[in-house]
Write a protein that holds these residues in place. Sequence first.
Motif, short mmCIF file in Angstrom:
data_model
loop_
_atom_site.label_atom_id
_atom_site.label_comp_id
_atom_site.label_asym_id
_atom_site.label_seq_id
_atom_site.Cartn_x
_atom_site.Cartn_y
_atom_site.Cartn_z
N TRP A 288 7.49 -8.72 48.61
CA TRP A 288 6.08 -8.60 48.94
C TRP A 288 5.85 -7.50 49.96
CZ3 TRP A 288 1.39 -9.58 47.40
CH2 TRP A 288 0.34 -9.54 48.31
N ALA A 289 6.73 -7.39 50.96
CA ALA A 289 6.59 -6.34 51.97
C ALA A 289 6.69 -4.96 51.34
CB ALA A 289 7.66 -6.52 53.05
N GLN A 290 7.61 -4.81 50.37
CA GLN A 290 7.74 -3.52 49.69
C GLN A 290 6.51 -3.21 48.85
OE1 GLN A 290 11.39 -3.27 47.49
NE2 GLN A 290 12.69 -3.55 49.28
N LEU A 291 5.95 -4.23 48.21
CA LEU A 291 4.74 -4.01 47.41
C LEU A 291 3.57 -3.59 48.29
CD1 LEU A 291 4.90 -6.99 44.87
CD2 LEU A 291 5.24 -4.57 44.37
N VAL A 292 3.48 -4.19 49.49
CA VAL A 292 2.42 -3.82 50.42
C VAL A 292 2.58 -2.36 50.83
CG1 VAL A 292 1.50 -4.20 52.74
CG2 VAL A 292 2.03 -6.15 51.26
N ASP A 293 3.82 -1.96 51.11
CA ASP A 293 4.06 -0.56 51.50
C ASP A 293 3.73 0.40 50.36
OD1 ASP A 293 4.88 -1.38 53.98
OD2 ASP A 293 7.03 -1.36 53.49
N LEU A 294 4.10 0.01 49.12
CA LEU A 294 3.83 0.87 47.97
C LEU A 294 2.34 0.99 47.67
CD1 LEU A 294 6.69 -0.23 45.54
CD2 LEU A 294 6.49 1.95 46.75
N SER A 295 1.57 -0.01 48.10
CA SER A 295 0.12 0.05 47.87
C SER A 295 -0.56 1.03 48.83
CB SER A 295 -0.51 -1.34 48.02
OG SER A 295 -0.41 -1.79 49.36
N ASP A 296 0.22 1.59 49.77
CA ASP A 296 -0.26 2.61 50.69
C ASP A 296 -1.48 2.13 51.49
OD1 ASP A 296 -0.22 5.05 51.95
OD2 ASP A 296 -1.37 6.10 50.41
#
Length: 373
Positions: A288-296
Amino acid sequence: MEKKKMSDGKTPDANKKVPGEKSKLWAYILWLFGGLFGAHHIYLERDAQAFVYFSTFGGYLGLGWLRDIYRIPSYVADANDDPAFVEEFKRKVRANRKPAFSTLRFAAQNAVAYVWAEIYCSAIPQDEIYGINFRHLILLSPAVIALGVWTVGNIGREEGPIWHCLVAAYLVYPTLHYIGDDTTWIFLMVVASSLAFDTFSKRWRLKPRKKEGWHRRTLILLLAVTLYSSLIGSYLYFNAVITDSEGEEIKLSEAIQHFLTSPIWLDLKASLSATWNQAVHQGFWATWAQLVDLSDPRGEINAYKVLGVSKTASKSEITARWRTLSRDHHPDKVKGSEEERRKAQEKFMEIQQAYEILSEAKNRRQRRNRRSE
């Protein structure tokens, strides 16, 4: 005056809740959170009205649902056989041999019957399936209309047989040959069926409905919902179409099949599969943390793209790049049309915003690093 005592010597409590008595509070809660699908009517054992709400999304696009704001108290009183409600009902019966004409109920009969008929006719496959022509099922459309009129007509303390509205609908059925327009044809059958029910069938429901067990009620509702959903599914699979950019109609079922083999779906499917596998191996919160980062969320990824620098670029490199782009895309350098100057202004502002985002990001990381030392 002393209160009357029961046979065991105790005084009866007039405010004590009777087992099985319906609550206005629960009726309103169910109305709020599931009323568009008839949840409060199921609670009040008004299953026919619940299905009408389900099939027309809240009593014809939410109109019935909104009306129930002030109707729920009377529904609860009816369900509980409240003495005041029963006495008022008896007064109406004594005053009128049959229920008076109700514009609202008549309109509801027409609306529900029309919706059901349209859905039924739309669900009949237009093309032959395995050599079988299903268009002859249009013969049952008057029966569907009569069923809709009869269902609404039998809600509450009114009732009536289905035969009069059924005959009226079938008497109008042959006019299809002369009218030619399905919409007008269905409308005429609906009005004729509703008028026949209101004139010849409608009467007071003098005997209370027989209480059905929840197993039987659930089974009947599930069968009705399944049949209704099957009609919608038949329409979507056999007859529904979409229009492409060239104005050509394509069957929805074929479009979905082609979509499932399209590059955009295959890429999305691969991404979802990779995300799921990562969550399984690395844990949900890390993924989830990586997805948040990828969502910019802070816009940094886009800012690097706008300035054309890498994520490892230093603050001085970012500043130098920003100055170069600001100079090259300054609006004062554009001597073209108004549209060209507007685009140059937008590009210039985008560059300034990207620089501010990255500068703030660099400063934020420096402050965080100093605190951690």
